[in-house]
Design a protein around this motif. Structure first.
Motif, PDB file in Angstrom:
ATOM      1  N   HIS A  54       0.838  -1.203   0.000  1.00 38.63           N
ATOM      2  CA  HIS A  54       0.000   0.000   0.000  1.00 38.63           C
ATOM      3  C   HIS A  54       0.865   1.243   0.000  1.00 38.63           C
ATOM      4  O   HIS A  54       2.001   1.241   0.487  1.00 38.63           O
ATOM      5  N   THR A  55       0.319   2.321  -0.551  1.00 31.27           N
ATOM      6  CA  THR A  55       1.071   3.554  -0.797  1.00 31.27           C
ATOM      7  C   THR A  55       0.834   4.619   0.261  1.00 31.27           C
ATOM      8  O   THR A  55       1.561   5.620   0.289  1.00 31.27           O
ATOM      9  N   ASP A  56      -0.167   4.466   1.115  1.00 27.38           N
ATOM     10  CA  ASP A  56      -0.516   5.516   2.066  1.00 27.38           C
ATOM     11  C   ASP A  56       0.151   5.288   3.413  1.00 27.38           C
ATOM     12  O   ASP A  56       0.499   4.158   3.767  1.00 27.38           O
ATOM     13  N   SER A  57       0.323   6.361   4.159  1.00 33.11           N
ATOM     14  CA  SER A  57       0.907   6.325   5.491  1.00 33.11           C
ATOM     15  C   SER A  57       0.111   7.262   6.400  1.00 33.11           C
ATOM     16  O   SER A  57      -0.437   8.264   5.931  1.00 33.11           O
ATOM     17  N   PRO A  58       0.063   6.983   7.707  1.00 33.37           N
ATOM     18  CA  PRO A  58      -0.637   7.894   8.625  1.00 33.37           C
ATOM     19  C   PRO A  58       0.010   9.278   8.609  1.00 33.37           C
ATOM     20  O   PRO A  58       1.241   9.399   8.600  1.00 33.37           O
ATOM     21  N   ASN A  59      -0.831  10.316   8.611  1.00 33.10           N
ATOM     22  CA  ASN A  59      -0.276  11.670   8.581  1.00 33.10           C
ATOM     23  C   ASN A  59      -1.367  12.696   8.918  1.00 33.10           C
ATOM     24  O   ASN A  59      -2.461  12.335   9.375  1.00 33.10           O
ATOM     25  N   LEU A  60      -1.074  13.951   8.661  1.00 35.21           N
ATOM     26  CA  LEU A  60      -2.011  15.049   8.868  1.00 35.21           C
ATOM     27  C   LEU A  60      -2.471  15.536   7.502  1.00 35.21           C
ATOM     28  O   LEU A  60      -1.640  15.913   6.670  1.00 35.21           O
ATOM     29  N   GLY A 109      -5.504   7.911   9.444  1.00 35.84           N
ATOM     30  CA  GLY A 109      -4.957   6.638   9.897  1.00 35.84           C
ATOM     31  C   GLY A 109      -4.568   6.667  11.361  1.00 35.84           C
ATOM     32  O   GLY A 109      -4.877   7.596  12.109  1.00 35.84           O
ATOM     33  N   GLY A 110      -3.876   5.630  11.784  1.00 33.42           N
ATOM     34  CA  GLY A 110      -3.490   5.479  13.187  1.00 33.42           C
ATOM     35  C   GLY A 110      -2.187   6.189  13.481  1.00 33.42           C
ATOM     36  O   GLY A 110      -1.170   5.570  13.827  1.00 33.42           O
TER      37      GLY A 110
END
Length: 426
Positions: free
Chosen positions: A84-90, A112-113
């Protein structure tokens, strides 16, 4: 002692991480690498042919790429690398310009977490995409200090070291200037940065990112610190593995499936829960002259390796880990097991992964959660259930998962990529 590795691979990963602050940048960078390897982009709305060669589809923050070997039949099985390409962030809210008491701020929503405290007192840039009036998108990557979420001074919170509590709505709003906030100011700024007219920007998907670059750590530079390792390390490794497999003689059809939105459940048109992968696989079979029978046979003979980061044993919190399973940084990829199907690994998957690592000469480790701790999950069980494809969950062991900056063994990205390549070339 860590395993030997080709530092050029990890150097390349560092560049990939720096150049991929958003899912949209990640897929653009992966696509650029595939194009250099001879893959060509195909349009989802156009007819596809079944000729041999490499192809890829881009949709937002997702990429599906595959290579059809010479002589592939309609029922030839697939070998899928999932990531997957997404990461937790603002992420920036629809009405972004806010602030008070002489401070200009940007309104953010937590994606996300996220490990919130890691975003405090950190220099942040902005990235993502702008959606324009003519239907096109423009990528945005401002990689200089622009935002900051300031922590309250210890003099005003004397008990902070006994327990930090952050309110997502009140405490995570970054500062980006002085004065009175004005509606439309952010979009005007970003449009000017991109050489656009603000009136042509009708939508946006924007997020903050740390501008601190990846770096080697340790006396022997045996550690790697950087952003978004969860899960761009897997996307990078899978892209390298797919291009290597395409240059070999694959007996199956190697596939890379890099999805968006894993960190919030995968339920989107670009997430693993959506139809994108299944549609691509079905159309690939159809383009080679197959129908329902051939498609069913192809999927029944297929295998998916779902790759995501996992927890290395933490030296300061060993009690949080299973006492008999202590994956270590630098020890090679991990096989992730959960009998309640938070991970999709079963005995057959273990055997496939072990055999791939053996062929590649790569050490590997086992991971299982402490029974007293809830277990995370991946795209693995979703892919297995949605497409009926046997799946094994693996990854690399890291510390500080979901932090703005994570830590792994510098050898592990290289070892993971080699194991993936061997999986695609059984």
């Amino acid at each position: 002692m860590t395993a030997p590795f080709d530092r050029a691979h990890t150097d390349d990963l560092m560049g990939f991480l720096s150049g991929s602050p958003s899912p949209y940048h990640a897929v653009a960078n992966a696509a650029g690498r595939l194009e250099k390897a001879g893959f060509r982009q195909v349009d989802e709305t156009a007819a596809w042919d079944g000729a041999a060669g490499g192809r890829f589809v881009l949709r937002g923050g997702a990429l599906i790429a595959w290579f059809v070997p010479e002589g592939a039949e309609p029922a030839t099985p697939f070998r899928v690398l999932g990531a997957h390409t997404d990461s937790p962030n603002l992420r920036i809210k629809p009405v972004p310009d806010t602030g008070r008491l002489g401070w200009k701020q940007l309104a953010v929503e937590i994606y996300g977490g996220t490990l919130l405290n890691t975003w405090l007192d950190r220099d942040l840039g902005l990235s993502g995409r702008l959606a324009l009036r003519d239907g096109s998108d423009v990528l945005i990557h401002i990689d200089r200090p622009l935002l900051r979420v300031p922590q309250l001074a210890i003099h005003l919170d004397r008990g902070v070291n006994d327990g930090l509590t952050l309110d997502r709505q009140r405490h995570m709003t970054p500062i980006w200037g002085l004065g009175t906030p004005r509606e439309g100011e952010l979009i005007e700024f970003l449009a000017a940065e991109a050489g656009l007219e603000a009136r042509d920007v009708l939508g946006w998907d924007l997020m903050a990112h740390s501008v601190e670059p990846p770096a080697y750590l340790g006396r022997g530079r045996e550690l790697l610190a950087g952003p978004r390792m969860d899960n761009l390390m897997s996307v990078h490794a899978a892209t390298a593995a797919l291009t290597a497999a395409a240059a070999g003689e694959p007996r199956h059809i190697p596939v890379l499936a890099a999805f968006d939105h894993e960190e919030n459940g995968s339920t989107s048109d670009t997430g693993a829960e959506g139809p994108l992968l299944g549609t691509v696989l079905h159309r690939s079979v159809h383009a080679r002259g197959g129908g329902y029978e051939e498609r069913t046979r192809a999927l029944a003979g297929s295998f998916c390796l779902s790759s995501d980061t996992g927890h290395a044993v933490h030296p300061n919190y060993p009690e949080r880990h299973d006492p008999d399973h202590h994956p270590r940084a630098g020890g090679g990829p991990i096989l992730k097991v959960n009998v309640n199907q938070r991970y999709a690994t079963e005995g057959r998957g273990r055997a496939e992964f072990a055999a791939a690592c053996e062929r590649a000469g790569v050490p590997w480790q086992s991971f299982v959660s402490n029974n007293a701790m809830p277990c995370g999950t991946t795209i693995g069980p979703i892919t297995a259930a949605r497409h009926g494809i046997a799946t094994v969950d693996v990854g690399a062991a890291i510390l500080s998962m979901h932090s703005a900056r994570e830590l792994c063994g510098a050898a592990d990205p290289y070892l993971l990529a080699n194991a993936m390549t061997a999986f695609l070339l059984p």
